[in-house]
Scaffold this motif. Structure first.
Motif, short mmCIF file in Angstrom:
data_model
loop_
_atom_site.label_atom_id
_atom_site.label_comp_id
_atom_site.label_asym_id
_atom_site.label_seq_id
_atom_site.Cartn_x
_atom_site.Cartn_y
_atom_site.Cartn_z
N PRO A 60 0.84 -1.20 0.00
CA PRO A 60 0.00 0.00 0.00
C PRO A 60 0.87 1.25 0.00
N ASP A 61 0.30 2.32 -0.50
CA ASP A 61 1.02 3.58 -0.55
C ASP A 61 1.28 4.08 0.87
N TYR A 62 2.51 4.40 1.16
CA TYR A 62 2.89 4.82 2.51
C TYR A 62 2.21 6.13 2.92
N ARG A 63 1.77 6.91 1.95
CA ARG A 63 1.16 8.21 2.27
C ARG A 63 -0.25 8.08 2.85
N GLN A 64 -0.83 6.89 2.80
CA GLN A 64 -2.18 6.74 3.35
C GLN A 64 -2.17 6.72 4.87
N TRP A 65 -1.04 6.43 5.48
CA TRP A 65 -0.95 6.37 6.94
C TRP A 65 -0.56 7.75 7.46
N LYS A 66 -1.30 8.23 8.43
CA LYS A 66 -1.05 9.56 9.00
C LYS A 66 -0.76 9.41 10.50
N GLU B 287 1.44 10.86 17.46
CA GLU B 287 1.46 12.32 17.32
C GLU B 287 2.08 12.95 18.57
N LYS B 288 1.71 12.42 19.73
CA LYS B 288 2.27 12.93 21.00
C LYS B 288 3.77 12.66 21.05
N VAL B 289 4.18 11.51 20.58
CA VAL B 289 5.61 11.17 20.55
C VAL B 289 6.35 12.14 19.64
N GLN B 290 5.78 12.43 18.48
CA GLN B 290 6.41 13.37 17.55
C GLN B 290 6.53 14.77 18.18
N GLU B 291 5.49 15.17 18.92
CA GLU B 291 5.52 16.49 19.57
C GLU B 291 6.62 16.54 20.63
N TRP C 187 10.33 7.39 10.80
CA TRP C 187 9.69 6.10 10.58
C TRP C 187 8.35 5.99 11.28
N ALA C 188 7.90 7.05 11.94
CA ALA C 188 6.63 7.00 12.68
C ALA C 188 5.46 6.64 11.77
N ARG C 189 5.47 7.13 10.57
CA ARG C 189 4.37 6.85 9.63
C ARG C 189 4.27 5.34 9.35
N ASN C 190 5.39 4.66 9.41
CA ASN C 190 5.38 3.22 9.16
C ASN C 190 4.71 2.45 10.30
N GLU C 191 4.55 3.07 11.44
CA GLU C 191 3.89 2.42 12.57
C GLU C 191 2.44 2.89 12.73
#
Length: 100
Positions: A19-25, A32-36, A47-51
């Protein structure tokens, strides 16, 4: 040597469609909290999007304790009954006339 597809030998094993990796947000997931928190330190997880798939669709539904026990219980009980039947058929209990 003429085996069809050079590595797959013509058995219909083509390249797997991913599947296209861009479908995962990441937005709207615990990631999102981890990224913040990482952003506050000047970092980011590329690699967060991959999870993110773990938190979307059918994967997002939490598994309850009841589901854990009932999902395998019916198959486990069926296997137990079959094993018990086989054991009593192949190795019947010895019938002795007295006690012990």
């Amino acid at each position: 040597m003429g085996h069809g597809n050079e590595h797959g030998h013509g058995h219909g094993h083509g390249k797997m469609e991913l599947p296209d990796y861009r479908q995962w947000k990441v937005e709207g997931t615990p990631l999102e909290k981890v990224q913040e928190m990482l952003a506050k330190r000047g970092l980011r997880d590329p690699w967060a999007r991959n999870e993110a798939w773990r938190y979307m669709g059918g994967f997002a539904k939490p598994v309850t304790l009841t589901e854990v026990f009932t999902r395998g219980l019916k198959w486990g009980f069926a296997a137990f009954v079959i094993a018990l039947g086989i054991e009593y058929t192949l190795f019947p209990p010895k019938k002795s006339g007295g006690h012990h």
